[in-house]
Design a protein around this motif. Structure first.
Motif, short mmCIF file in Angstrom:
data_model
loop_
_atom_site.label_atom_id
_atom_site.label_comp_id
_atom_site.label_asym_id
_atom_site.label_seq_id
_atom_site.Cartn_x
_atom_site.Cartn_y
_atom_site.Cartn_z
N LEU A 400 0.83 -1.21 0.00
CA LEU A 400 0.00 0.00 0.00
C LEU A 400 0.86 1.26 0.00
N TYR A 401 1.86 1.30 0.87
CA TYR A 401 2.68 2.50 0.98
C TYR A 401 3.56 2.71 -0.24
N LYS A 402 3.97 1.64 -0.89
CA LYS A 402 4.75 1.79 -2.13
C LYS A 402 3.92 2.50 -3.19
N LYS A 403 2.65 2.13 -3.32
CA LYS A 403 1.77 2.80 -4.28
C LYS A 403 1.62 4.27 -3.94
N ARG A 404 1.50 4.58 -2.67
CA ARG A 404 1.33 5.98 -2.26
C ARG A 404 2.62 6.79 -2.49
N ARG A 405 3.75 6.17 -2.20
CA ARG A 405 5.02 6.85 -2.50
C ARG A 405 5.11 7.19 -3.97
N ASP A 406 4.81 6.22 -4.82
CA ASP A 406 4.91 6.43 -6.26
C ASP A 406 3.89 7.47 -6.75
N ALA A 407 2.69 7.44 -6.17
CA ALA A 407 1.66 8.39 -6.58
C ALA A 407 2.06 9.81 -6.24
N LEU A 408 2.60 10.03 -5.04
CA LEU A 408 3.01 11.37 -4.65
C LEU A 408 4.19 11.84 -5.50
N ALA A 409 5.15 10.96 -5.74
CA ALA A 409 6.30 11.34 -6.55
C ALA A 409 5.87 11.73 -7.97
N GLN A 410 4.99 10.95 -8.56
CA GLN A 410 4.50 11.26 -9.92
C GLN A 410 3.76 12.59 -9.95
N ALA A 411 2.92 12.82 -8.94
CA ALA A 411 2.16 14.07 -8.91
C ALA A 411 3.07 15.28 -8.70
N LEU A 412 4.10 15.14 -7.88
CA LEU A 412 5.03 16.25 -7.68
C LEU A 412 5.77 16.59 -8.98
N ARG A 413 6.15 15.55 -9.72
CA ARG A 413 6.80 15.80 -11.02
C ARG A 413 5.85 16.53 -11.96
N GLN A 414 4.59 16.13 -11.94
CA GLN A 414 3.61 16.71 -12.85
C GLN A 414 3.29 18.16 -12.49
N TYR A 415 3.09 18.43 -11.22
CA TYR A 415 2.59 19.75 -10.82
C TYR A 415 3.67 20.73 -10.39
N CYS A 416 4.84 20.22 -9.98
CA CYS A 416 5.89 21.12 -9.48
C CYS A 416 7.04 21.29 -10.47
N GLY A 417 7.18 20.36 -11.39
CA GLY A 417 8.19 20.47 -12.43
C GLY A 417 9.58 20.73 -11.89
N ASN A 418 10.25 21.73 -12.47
CA ASN A 418 11.62 22.06 -12.08
C ASN A 418 11.71 22.92 -10.83
N ASP A 419 10.57 23.30 -10.27
CA ASP A 419 10.59 24.13 -9.07
C ASP A 419 10.93 23.32 -7.81
N LEU A 420 10.89 21.98 -7.94
CA LEU A 420 11.08 21.13 -6.76
C LEU A 420 11.91 19.91 -7.16
N SER A 421 12.86 19.54 -6.32
CA SER A 421 13.63 18.32 -6.54
C SER A 421 13.50 17.41 -5.33
N PHE A 422 13.60 16.11 -5.56
CA PHE A 422 13.51 15.14 -4.47
C PHE A 422 14.05 13.81 -4.99
N SER A 423 14.38 12.94 -4.07
CA SER A 423 14.78 11.57 -4.42
C SER A 423 13.72 10.62 -3.89
N ILE A 424 13.57 9.48 -4.56
CA ILE A 424 12.56 8.50 -4.15
C ILE A 424 13.20 7.47 -3.23
N PRO A 425 12.78 7.38 -1.99
CA PRO A 425 13.38 6.43 -1.05
C PRO A 425 12.93 5.01 -1.33
N ASP A 426 13.73 4.05 -0.94
CA ASP A 426 13.38 2.64 -1.11
C ASP A 426 12.53 2.12 0.04
N GLY A 427 12.24 2.97 1.00
CA GLY A 427 11.41 2.55 2.12
C GLY A 427 11.11 3.74 3.03
N GLY A 428 10.44 3.45 4.13
CA GLY A 428 10.12 4.50 5.09
C GLY A 428 8.83 5.24 4.78
N PHE A 429 8.71 6.46 5.33
CA PHE A 429 7.48 7.23 5.29
C PHE A 429 7.55 8.50 4.45
#
Length: 515
Positions: A400-429
């Protein structure tokens, strides 16, 4: 602390018959009554208060005048507006007048023991207790989704096992913890490569309680402690509250062992607090090679390592490397963990695995506080571990949490573009984000709250709030994917609007993260 932080979640009702100035005054009175604003606290200047509530300066001035008339605050010419010294003791002059002739009420604030106060001294309490507006999407507190809590299973186990339990299990138990649970935890740690017995395990009311007790038995004012930068908010609070001096070791893909060794030679710190697996807040995982190198340095200098391993079971691909404690050949690693992240925080059961000498000293200290952690929670948790339900639950939560991590990361790329950078963790919250521009995370938070989304600004995770200005943490576990996508859209809209204006939020008002 800047008092304006306490009003970041405040909203005025323009449709109410009560004037806006009185609504502001009532909010301030409530904060004073609840001891959030202590006597002597300096309140924000009128201009800043007006910007905070998005009202005219006249409205802000009228709010302070109303409070002063009632005895809640006092204005000092050329200095500012302050909470009256005895405001919390007598509820303002208006209420004190009803008790004229009675004995003076107790000045509680003057009787408290002095202790160090950091600018973020109550942030943990605020994160878990702040009221949440219906339209706010909270990505601040690191909390599991309540819909994942195995309540039905716990209820069934309680009903099945309650009749078979010895009455003595519900009496006083050893301060170190409920014996069967301690042995079950030791068995579970063996799977991670940690070779301990039940006698080397101690349970607490959550791992934060364990950190507090460690600080009580190991630290004296002026002692040095090494922490990562950034690191867990609660650890910084506990160590600073004990009067320790904190040495920061920057977090990156690696670990600066040369700087660590310099600290060891120069300052002789009491211990190194580290979160090597799915680090809070960055999500980083320390490599196996660096774990070996760290342990080699620690063994050479007899450095105590406090390993906080709260997130290692929440991996979304391959399991992480074994804990530091698994390769502890010199007996200096103190292993700390909790069931709050994987099961649910209401259990209030964390634990520590360490040398029997340390366990004994912690038990001596703990008996002054609570004799022992709730044995009903420990008994119920032991029944759950014995039932074999945990692995299946862990698999469901990870998916469940893996899907949510991926969903948030995809949405941030879509809506924030180059204004925001982040890395996708392999676990955690968490996702650890950086604003790519001149804005600070606190400026962004101030405006994002108005749009109905909240998070924790990065400076909360550092020893000093001057650091981490453009970083912030998002928790992706609490909400379903559609809400996470909506939160990302709101953050993106706020970022674009603020970037176009090229200026910080109105008044540059510092705000406290809310949930």
């Amino acid at each position: 602390m800047d008092a304006s932080n306490w009003f970041s979640d405040a909203k005025l009702d323009a449709q109410s018959s009560e004037p806006l100035y009185q609504q502001i005054a009532d909010m301030i009175i409530k904060k004073i009554r609840h001891h959030v604003l202590a006597p002597g606290t300096k309140l924000p200047p009128e201009r800043e208060l007006a910007a905070l509530f998005d009202v005219s300066r006249t409205t802000a001035i009228n709010a302070y005048r109303a409070l002063e008339r009632q005895g809640w605050v006092r204005t000092r010419v050329g200095s500012g507006t302050y909470v009256e010294r005895h405001a919390t003791d007598n509820g303002g002059r208006r209420e004190a007048d009803e008790f004229k002739g009675a004995a003076p009420l107790m000045p509680w604030m003057e009787l408290f023991a002095a202790r160090p106060q950091s600018p973020l001294s109550t942030i943990l309490r605020d994160l878990v207790a702040a009221p949440l507006a219906e339209d706010n999407i909270a990505l601040a507190a690191g909390m599991a989704d309540p819909n994942t809590f195995p309540i039905a299973t716990m209820q069934r186990l309680f009903a099945e096992q309650a009749g078979e339990t010895a009455p003595s299990d519900f009496g006083h138990i050893p301060t170190e913890g409920y014996g069967p649970l301690r042995h079950a935890i030791a068995t579970g740690l063996a799977v991670k490569g940690i070779d301990v017995t039940g006698e080397q395990v101690m349970t607490f009311a959550g791992s934060q309680n364990g950190l507090y007790l460690l600080a009580r038995v190991m630290l004296e004012p002026g002692d040095y402690v090494i922490v990562e930068a950034p690191t867990f908010i609660g650890a910084v609070q506990v160590f600073q509250g004990a009067g320790a001096r904190l040495l920061s070791l920057p977090v990156s893909e690696g670990l600066d062992l040369a700087l660590l060794e310099d600290y060891l030679i120069r300052y002789r710190p009491k211990f190194f607090y580290i979160n090597p697996t799915f680090h809070n807040p960055t999500g980083r995982v320390l490599s196996e090679r660096l774990r070996r190198d760290l342990l080699e340095v620690a063994a050479r200098y007899r450095l105590v390592i406090v390993e906080d391993d709260a997130y290692s079971e929440l991996f979304y691909h391959q399991p992480p490397p074994p804990p530091l404690k698994a390769a502890d050949g010199y007996g200096g690693v103190v292993y700390l963990n909790t069931f709050s992240k994987l099961l649910f925080p209401g259990l209030r059961v964390g634990y520590l695995a360490a040398s029997p000498t340390l366990i004994n000293r912690l038990a001596l200290e703990k008996q002054y506080i609570d004799l022992h952690t709730s044995n009903i929670s420990q008994w119920l948790l032991h029944g759950y571990l014995k039932s074999g339900e945990l692995p299946g639950h862990a698999n469901r939560v990870r998916a469940l949490y893996k899907k949510r991590r991926d969903a948030l990361a995809q949405a941030l790329r879509q809506y924030c573009g180059n204004d925001l950078s982040f890395s996708i963790p392999d676990g955690g919250f968490y996702l650890w984000c950086r604003i790519e521009g001149p804005l600070t995370a606190r400026d962004l938070l101030h405006e994002a709250i108005k749009g109905g989304v909240s998070f924790v600004p990065g400076d909360a995770f550092y020893r000093t709030p001057e650091m981490g200005g453009q970083q912030f943490r998002l928790c992706f576990t609490t909400h379903p994917e559609p809400l996470l996508a909506e939160a990302a859209r709101r953050i993106g809209d706020t970022l674009r609007r603020m970037t176009k204006t090229r200026r910080p939020a109105a008044g540059s008002v510092a705000v406290q993260p809310i949930i």
